[in-house]
Design a protein around this motif. Structure first.
Motif, short mmCIF file in Angstrom:
data_model
loop_
_atom_site.label_atom_id
_atom_site.label_comp_id
_atom_site.label_asym_id
_atom_site.label_seq_id
_atom_site.Cartn_x
_atom_site.Cartn_y
_atom_site.Cartn_z
N TYR A 250 -8.39 -11.23 -9.27
CA TYR A 250 -9.22 -11.15 -8.07
C TYR A 250 -10.55 -10.53 -8.43
O TYR A 250 -10.60 -9.48 -9.05
N GLU A 283 -8.78 -12.43 -1.62
CA GLU A 283 -7.61 -11.66 -2.03
C GLU A 283 -6.32 -12.42 -1.76
O GLU A 283 -6.23 -13.21 -0.82
N VAL A 285 -2.72 -11.04 -0.98
CA VAL A 285 -1.96 -9.81 -0.78
C VAL A 285 -0.48 -10.17 -0.64
O VAL A 285 -0.13 -11.08 0.12
N CYS A 466 -0.36 -12.05 -6.70
CA CYS A 466 -1.00 -11.16 -5.75
C CYS A 466 -1.79 -10.08 -6.48
O CYS A 466 -1.29 -9.49 -7.42
N ASN A 467 -2.98 -9.85 -6.02
CA ASN A 467 -3.75 -8.77 -6.64
C ASN A 467 -3.40 -7.43 -6.03
O ASN A 467 -3.64 -6.40 -6.61
N ARG A 468 -2.79 -7.49 -4.82
CA ARG A 468 -2.30 -6.25 -4.23
C ARG A 468 -0.93 -6.50 -3.64
O ARG A 468 -0.69 -7.58 -3.08
N GLU A 480 2.02 0.89 -1.90
CA GLU A 480 1.08 -0.17 -2.23
C GLU A 480 0.80 -0.11 -3.72
O GLU A 480 0.66 0.95 -4.29
N SER A 482 -1.30 -2.16 -7.12
CA SER A 482 -2.22 -3.22 -7.51
C SER A 482 -1.42 -4.14 -8.42
O SER A 482 -0.50 -3.71 -9.11
N GLY A 483 -1.72 -5.43 -8.38
CA GLY A 483 -0.89 -6.43 -9.04
C GLY A 483 -0.69 -6.19 -10.53
O GLY A 483 0.37 -6.45 -11.08
N ASP A 484 -1.73 -5.68 -11.21
CA ASP A 484 -1.57 -5.53 -12.66
C ASP A 484 -1.06 -4.15 -13.04
O ASP A 484 -1.05 -3.76 -14.19
N GLN A 485 -0.61 -3.43 -12.02
CA GLN A 485 -0.25 -2.04 -12.25
C GLN A 485 1.27 -1.88 -12.35
O GLN A 485 1.77 -0.86 -12.73
#
Lengths: 511, 332
Positions: A250, A283, A285, A466-468, A480, A482-485
């Motif tokens: 994103y 985005e 989500v 999803c980026n979030r 919540e 973040s997608g890469d987290q």
């Protein structure tokens, strides 16, 4: 005695000139858990039907317990201990669990009258086989899906099953229930019963199987121990192409942009409470959680199907009210429902008519008559954009495969030019090839500035696209990411509930 | 199943009880054996029909031809017996009428199972066909002098009591026909694999096929049995009204279906009990016969029955809805 319970040798079958199976081989050992893997249309179901004796092979041989059959009838298959648990369980919803358990057995025994004490006895025995307890005197329609499946499994065992074939058994189950199904399978295996687990869910295949057989276009493409496979290898064999599992990137457009969709303190009695989040243009989500966490109810509220009772919704910073579906459509919200067959499509109607169903008002000429040119133009455009494979848009939607049907649902909403697209389980029952295509479509839409909300419990789907990610539990957003987290394992664990110890009652999961 | 008092049956029983108490408090004459005899006698025809309708509804079908079959059977039987001057027992009339009913039911069954046509459409067609055939080829004249056996049957009464105006009133022999039909059908539905098979195909047809049930055989049984019951009910009806009228009965099929649905059977199949069906019939009969005793104009009868149907079904629907609405929100 031979180790092999079932040998399918060089079996071929064609329907109306179309070759469904080409010299397919399959060997199942006693007490083995074997996965039969393939996309829709790969020949999985035909193979199962041949093993069950429902269809006769054109050529080849089936050997069960050393006995060779050229033509196998259903009654032979049952006699040799082959039982199938169909995707819909094949139970009678109006009868009690006890009667469901005993009915087929009494029928096989050619009983003419019914002794209700025997029914109870047979039912209790059946449940004992797999060490579970369910209320036998409740009607099956009142039982949760997982219990229905247990009834179907124990019914199969009543017939001295040596091989149980489970056709996509986890489709309607929550993760917790999948877990207990796997325990049951392990128990069966210990008793020397073989299980043929038919699936296209990669994680499950890798977890439960001992050996894997992959079909593609009616042919064997791979066969071997589970240890020889990983996700990518499975995908490669199933689809015949390399599919990269990439993550969605994103790119925020402007830093001070107002959110496309802002939800503030949204609540609905008994379904979800105090839900707040934003979606910015571009985005994707993800909202995830177990079945019954309130995720579906939240989606329905945003689309006005079951409107929220408290809280505010803002679109492009403007306060809007969504009291019904018409409101949602007017404000540019599209919704791809969870169950496309009952909520998303008019199955007997043509592909084209389905696509324009939500924009009929815009196709009107004077006098309220539909402009056929405008309509056909719409239809053509979306068939091309979404790569829907069909000889003609006048065919009924029913004639399409799951993946193509889902594209039609998407097209139906994209014709309305939505600003926000809510996708509830967008790839349920869709094979991997189409799944990837649908994910690409969603990503492209987002890149064009739509705000997408994916509601799903398919963890890889959520993580890749999803980026979030918002996690729901008991009607509230609890975390919540973040997608890469976050990794798949982490998300799976959090979904079940913190450290996985938190109990989730089955009643809760099925409201 | 197993005679468990499901909600609908309890609801209907309660309404019957309430209604009886209300009618009785307004008109104390209601609480006499004579009234009970009257109500029972009036329930016989609809009761027999109701039992047949229940079986069809449970299997997931709808039959609206049974009244036409009944009219056909009793008219043909009465004319035939009169034409040969038969003076023997009513049992012969039942036998002939029942046999014709089975034949007409067979036509339904053949159309339904061989051509896989929807049952409502088939019976809508055959019902009209049977009626038209009878009126065109057999006759339109009302038989006012029934065969002697049927007349004797209609006069047979048991346990006589003296009525208020001095005459005697007894329990009609016709009631015993219903008392035979009910337990036989109840046994078939609850204690035979055939009967459970009827519930099974009403619950899930595909699952029934996979289990190895022969759906054709079951459907043949159902529609022939219903035809047989219609034939029996026809003779009872003609005997009680002392005429065989070819224009009779047809038009009452929806009230019978309504009564059975009131007793808990579902139009969609798979659900319903004999007890419920009979209670539903009783309720409708009590309303039909007794509102007049309460001084309510007879126009109100169908309105009241309609209201009770809607009330009865919405109460059960509301209850199941409330049960499923368990909160998932964790209100910490």
């Amino acid at each position: 005695m031979s180790e092999d319970f079932l040998v399918v040798k060089n079996v071929s079958k064609s329907f109306a000139g179309i070759q469904a199976l080409k010299k397919v081989n399959l060997v199942i050992r006693r007490g083995e858990v074997r996965c039969l893997v393939g996309e829709n249309g790969s020949g999985k179901s035909t193979l199962i039907k041949i093993i069950a004796g429902v269809e006769a092979p054109d050529e080849g041989e089936i050997i069960i317990g050393g006995k060779s059959f050229r033509r196998l009838y259903p009654i032979d298959a049952i006699r040799e201990g082959i039982q199938i648990i169909y995707q819909d369980f094949s139970l009678f919803p109006n009868l009690t669990a006890a009667e469901n358990l005993a009915f087929n057995y009494l029928l096989q025994k050619k009983q003419r009258s019914v002794n209700w004490k025997d029914v109870q006895k047979i039912a209790r025995e059946a449940m004992k086989n797999i060490d579970v307890t369910i209320d036998l005197n409740r009607r099956v329609e009142e039982l949760p899906v997982a219990d229905k499946q247990l009834v179907a499994i124990s019914r199969a065992l009543l017939h001295n099953a040596r091989l149980i074939i489970m056709d996509e058994p986890t489709t309607a189950l929550t993760r917790k229930e999948v877990r207990s199904l796997f325990q049951v399978i392990t128990k069966l295996q210990r008793e020397g019963i073989s299980v043929l687990f038919v699936s296209h869910k990669l994680d499950e295949i890798l977890e439960i199987s001992e050996r894997v057989t992959i079909l593609r276009n009616g042919q064997n493409v791979a066969d071997g121990d589970r240890s020889e496979f990983d996700r990518n290898k499975l995908i490669f064999h199933m689809t015949g192409r390399e599919i990269e599992e990439t993550r969605y990137q994103y790119v925020p457009r402007h830093s001070s942009e107002t959110p496309l969709l802002r939800v503030d303190g949204l609540s609905r009695q008994g379904s979800f409470a105090n839900v707040s989040f934003c979606v910015y243009p571009g985005e994707i989500v993800g909202i995830t959680g177990l079945l019954g966490s309130g995720r579906t109810e939240l989606a329905m509220a945003l689309f006005g199907l079951k409107p929220a009772t408290r809280g505010e919704i803002y679109l492009n910073g403007k306060h809007i009210h969504i009291r019904n579906v018409q409101d949602a459509i007017r404000h540019g919200i599209g919704y791809v429902p969870e169950d496309r067959l009952t909520e998303g499509l008019f199955l007997p109607q043509s592909i084209g008519n389905n696509m324009v169903a939500s924009v009929i008002a815009r196709l009107k000429k004077k006098m309220g008559i539909i402009d056929p040119q405008k309509r056909d133009h719409h239809i053509e455009r979306w068939i091309k954009t979404l790569k829907i494979v069909t000889p003609s848009p006048t065919l009924p939607v029913r004639s399409l495969s799951g993946g193509n049907q889902q594209r039609v649902v998407l097209a139906k909403w994209l014709t309305t030019n939505p600003k926000v697209l809510i996708l509830n389980g967008p790839t349920v029952g869709v094979d991997i090839g189409s799944k990837t295509d649908i994910h690409h479509i969603i990503r492209n839409l987002a890149q064009e500035g739509i705000g997408a909300v994916i509601i799903s419990d398919d963890i890889p789907e959520i993580i890749q696209n999803c980026n979030r990610i918002l996690l729901m539990r008991r009607g509230r957003i609890v975390e919540e990411f973040s997608g890469d987290q976050i990794t798949e394992e982490e998300l799976a664990r959090k979904m079940i509930g913190g450290d996985g110890s938190e109990p989730v009652s089955s009643e809760m999961a099925f409201v | 199943m197993n005679g468990i008092f499901s909600r609908n049956e309890a609801f209907v029983a309660l309404i019957i009880l309430g209604l009886v108490l209300i009618i009785g408090s307004i008109n104390p004459n209601f609480f006499t054996l004579g009234t009970l005899y009257d109500l029972l006698r009036s329930s016989v025809v609809m009761g027999i029909f109701g039992v047949g309708v229940l079986m069809v509804l449970v299997s997931g079908g709808t039959d609206i031809s049974f009244t036409a079959i009944a009219a056909f059977c009793t008219y043909v039987t009465s004319r035939y017996l009169n034409s040969i001057g038969f003076e023997g027992s009513v049992l012969v009339a039942f036998l002939i009428s029942g046999a014709i009913g089975v034949l007409l039911g067979l036509i339904n069954a053949i159309l339904i199972s061989s051509f896989k046509l929807p049952t409502l459409i088939v019976t809508l067609g055959t019902g009209n066909m049977f009626r038209g055939f009878m009126l065109a080829f057999i006759g339109t004249k009302i038989v006012t002098v029934l065969p002697p056996g049927m007349i004797r049957f209609s006069r047979t009464e048991f346990f006589p009591v003296t009525t208020l105006i001095g005459g005697t009133n007894g329990l009609s022999a016709a009631v015993f026909v219903l008392l035979a039909v009910v337990p036989v059908t109840w046994y078939i539905l609850n204690y035979t694999m055939l009967g459970r098979g009827i519930y099974a195909i009403g619950g899930d047809r595909v699952a029934a096929e996979r289990a190895g049930l022969n759906i054709n055989v079951i459907q043949f049984f159902i529609y022939c049995y219903v035809g047989f019951l219609a034939g029996i009910a026809g003779i009872v009806h003609s005997s009680l009204v002392r005429t065989a009228n070819p224009f009779d009965l047809v038009g009452t099929e929806l009230s019978v279906i309504a009564a059975v649905v009131l007793g808990g059977a579902r139009i969609t199949g798979g659900h319903g009990t004999i007890l419920g069906a009979i209670l539903g019939v009783f309720l409708v009969i009590i309303i039909n016969n007794s509102l007049i005793m309460m001084g309510v104009p007879s126009y109100w009868q169908s309105a009241v029955i309609g209201m009770i149907i809607i009330l009865g079904t919405s109460i059960t629907a509301l209850q199941s809805k409330r049960e499923s609405r368990v909160s998932i929100v964790d209100n910490q």
